[in-house]
Design a protein around this motif. Structure first.
Motif, short mmCIF file in Angstrom:
data_model
loop_
_atom_site.label_atom_id
_atom_site.label_comp_id
_atom_site.label_asym_id
_atom_site.label_seq_id
_atom_site.Cartn_x
_atom_site.Cartn_y
_atom_site.Cartn_z
N SER A 199 -17.80 -3.96 1.74
CA SER A 199 -17.83 -2.52 1.79
C SER A 199 -18.81 -2.24 2.33
O SER A 199 -20.14 -2.84 1.95
CB SER A 199 -17.56 -1.93 0.32
N LEU A 200 -19.04 -1.43 3.15
CA LEU A 200 -20.16 -0.69 3.66
C LEU A 200 -20.06 0.75 3.49
O LEU A 200 -19.00 1.09 3.19
CB LEU A 200 -20.44 -0.73 5.41
N HIS A 201 -21.19 1.25 3.17
CA HIS A 201 -21.26 2.80 2.96
C HIS A 201 -22.24 3.28 3.83
O HIS A 201 -23.36 2.95 3.91
CB HIS A 201 -21.71 3.19 1.56
N ALA A 202 -22.32 4.47 4.32
CA ALA A 202 -23.10 5.16 5.06
C ALA A 202 -23.12 6.78 4.78
O ALA A 202 -21.89 7.14 4.55
CB ALA A 202 -23.03 4.91 6.81
N CYS A 216 -22.56 -2.19 16.31
CA CYS A 216 -21.28 -2.11 16.71
C CYS A 216 -20.27 -1.39 16.37
O CYS A 216 -19.14 -1.02 16.86
CB CYS A 216 -20.83 -3.46 16.88
N ILE A 217 -20.64 -0.83 14.89
CA ILE A 217 -19.50 0.05 14.29
C ILE A 217 -20.19 1.55 14.06
O ILE A 217 -19.47 2.30 14.63
CB ILE A 217 -19.29 -0.66 12.87
N ARG A 248 -20.04 15.22 7.44
CA ARG A 248 -21.15 15.16 6.30
C ARG A 248 -20.58 14.58 4.93
O ARG A 248 -19.80 15.32 4.54
CB ARG A 248 -21.65 16.58 6.28
N GLY A 249 -21.02 13.56 4.64
CA GLY A 249 -20.50 12.71 3.48
C GLY A 249 -20.84 11.40 3.65
O GLY A 249 -21.69 11.04 4.41
N ILE A 250 -20.09 10.59 2.99
CA ILE A 250 -20.04 9.12 2.94
C ILE A 250 -19.17 8.66 3.73
O ILE A 250 -17.82 9.27 3.67
CB ILE A 250 -20.06 8.54 1.33
N LEU A 251 -19.44 7.60 4.64
CA LEU A 251 -18.36 6.99 5.22
C LEU A 251 -18.23 5.58 4.82
O LEU A 251 -19.43 4.98 4.70
CB LEU A 251 -18.73 7.08 6.89
N TYR A 252 -17.12 5.21 4.32
CA TYR A 252 -17.02 3.92 3.50
C TYR A 252 -16.16 3.04 4.54
O TYR A 252 -14.96 3.08 4.35
CB TYR A 252 -16.76 4.13 2.12
N PRO A 253 -16.48 2.20 5.46
CA PRO A 253 -15.78 1.35 6.18
C PRO A 253 -15.52 -0.02 5.27
O PRO A 253 -16.50 -0.57 4.61
CB PRO A 253 -16.63 1.18 7.36
N GLY A 254 -14.20 -0.22 5.14
CA GLY A 254 -13.90 -1.67 4.61
C GLY A 254 -13.74 -2.71 5.89
O GLY A 254 -13.16 -2.36 6.76
N GLU A 259 -10.32 -0.68 7.64
CA GLU A 259 -10.22 0.80 7.27
C GLU A 259 -11.29 1.72 6.96
O GLU A 259 -12.41 1.26 6.93
CB GLU A 259 -9.32 0.92 5.93
N PHE A 260 -11.15 3.13 7.15
CA PHE A 260 -12.32 3.90 6.92
C PHE A 260 -11.78 4.82 5.92
O PHE A 260 -10.91 5.15 5.60
CB PHE A 260 -12.62 4.71 8.05
N ASN A 261 -12.85 4.84 4.77
CA ASN A 261 -12.81 5.84 3.40
C ASN A 261 -13.59 7.08 3.63
O ASN A 261 -14.78 6.67 4.10
CB ASN A 261 -12.87 5.09 2.37
#
Ligand code: AMP
Ligand code: GLY
Length: 434
Positions: free
Chosen positions: A202-205, A256-257, A273-279, A291-293
């Motif tokens: 999991s990544l979060h930005a 790259c993402i 504006r918020g969290i982008l959470y790419p799986g 996926e993006f959450n």
């Protein structure tokens, strides 16, 4: 400042717990909250957090509450109210709110939107295509040898992705979604992707419309049973950092993402504006977005916020006001592990109302925090009230000590039928840390 947090799970308990530590916070409501959230107190003045019995998807009543109490900021935890447009609704009424607006939340609410966006802006993902016609969909699945992921376009309670390993399996999945409409309108369109192999992380930005600040890595364990067996769940445990992607790999993922994603948002006029959470799947060819959450992960939030050193309110304020560029995220150089304790039967049907004991003994352990998810008060006792019940979280100087501390706390907690995985972070323990 007065805050309203929306949601009732472990993620929201972690958000409330961290926000309650901010010296800026003078009052905090949580709708609807849970038994653990109701026990939190504000560091600033010792006031208890107040749970308000309004569901996270009851937008009219949430709006009425906010118009009456005028919180300085509303913080949205779950995906559904975001997809329903709670941010737009509040902003139209002059209420400040943190989270992506409805258009931006499409990254999670529509797999078709995300797939097309990734292809347009060159974000590495699985090869895939969009279908409404079952015959066309079958042709594509056959061309992939049946090894594919069949994904209903819309939100389907986390159940809209069917993993197939043969042509008959893929045909059944396409039949379920496009013909039998197992997910209703959410399955009017499907994305079919080639099956990717690798380790999933999991990544979060945190984003403010123009800037995105990447968090350290984490990894969830989505299957119900040890060894990644059993059905998919909302998440049975997490840890951070994950050793499968080192600093250089994370920088590469940003390049790259995240960078093409930001360029795409700018080009499309998407104000995220918020969290982008790419799986992410770490494949032999490099990281690929699955996926993006459009929100914090649950239980990723529990491990992230126990490591975060910044004042969370200052970060969310910067995310809303577009000033994240001036802020540096600071993380404890420790590892964090969260073990989810679930009700017997989860993710299928389960009983509620089982008395939970040992919470105080677990909480008394050093560097340990027991986040509540499905819990409630009944006759002066805390009882189970959901599938995922608790997220027992511990920090350690390294991953082995955090794992040991989290499980030592888990062992003190009891309720009838309690189920948890015993192998959270086990794969990472076998990897040489970078
Ligand atoms: P999603 O909601 O798109 O993340 O899908 C749910 C889960 O399905 C992911 O966490 C992965 O484990 C799996 N998955 C999704 N897409 C793929 C793919 N293209 N290849 C392999 N596994 C996938
Ligand atoms: N950790 C899984 C999710 O939040 O979707």
């Amino acid at each position: 400042m007065n805050l309203l947090v929306i949601g009732s799970g472990g993620r929201e308990h972690a958000l409330v717990w961290k926000l309650a530590q901010s010296p800026h916070v003078t009052r905090l409501w949580c709708a609807p909250g849970n038994a653990g959230i109701a026990q939190e107190r504000l560091v600033r003045n010792g006031e208890p957090v107040q749970c308000v019995p309004i569901g996270a998807e009851d937008l009219p009543r949430l709006l009425a509450f906010a118009q009456e109490q005028r919180p300085d900021l509303t913080v949205v935890g779950p995906d559904n109210p975001l997809a329903m447009g709670i941010v737009d609704l509040f902003q139209e009424r002059g209420l400040r709110i943190w989270g992506p607006n409805r258009r931006a939340a499409q990254f999670e609410a529509s797999k078709v939107f995300s797939q097309q966006f990734m292809e347009k802006y060159g974000i590495p993902t699985a090869r895939g295509a969009v279908f409404t016609d079952p015959a066309e969909a079958r042709k594509f699945a056959v061309a992939l040898g049946g090894r594919c992921a069949v994904k209903a376009d819309g939100l389907a309670l986390g159940k809209g992705v069917l993993i197939c390993r043969s042509v008959p399996e893929a045909e059944r999945a396409i039949e379920e979604v496009l013909v039998k409409k197992a997910f209703g309108e959410a399955g009017r369109r499907v994305v079919i992707q080639e099956l990717l192999e690798g380790v999933e992380i999991s990544l979060h930005a945190l984003c403010d419309g123009t800037t995105a600040k990447l968090f350290p890595t984490s990894q969830d364990h989505k299957r119900a049973l040890d060894g990644d067996q059993g059905p998919n769940t909302g998440g049975m445990g997490t840890y951070s950092p994950a050793p499968f992607l080192d600093e250089a790999g994370l920088a590469e993922a940003r390049r790259c993402i995240l960078e093409p994603w930001l360029r795409g948002c700018a080009a499309e006029g998407i104000d995220y504006r918020g969290i982008l959470y790419p799986g992410i799947m770490l494949t032999r060819e490099g990281p690929r977005v699955l996926e993006f959450n459009a929100r914090f992960g649950d239980p990723e939030t529990q491990v992230y916020l126990t490591r975060l050193e910044n004042d969370l309110l200052e970060l969310l304020e910067a995310s809303v006001s577009g000033s994240l560029g001036r802020i540096e995220l600071r993380w404890k150089p420790a590892a964090s592990v969260c073990v989810v304790m679930a009700s017997a039967g989860y993710p299928g049907s389960y009983a509620r109302g089982k008395v939970i004991t040992g919470l105080d003994a677990a909480a008394a352990r050093p560097d340990t925090k027991v986040f509540h998810a499905g819990t409630a008060w009944r006759d002066g006792q805390i009882v189970t009230n959901g599938g995922r019940v608790l997220g027992v979280t511990a920090l350690g100087r390294d991953l082995p000590s955090a794992v040991a501390a989290a499980y030592a706390a888990v062992e003190r907690i009891h309720f009838e039928g309690a189920h948890y995985r015993r192998d959270i972070a086990a794969r990472a323990l076998n990897v040489q840390s970078p």
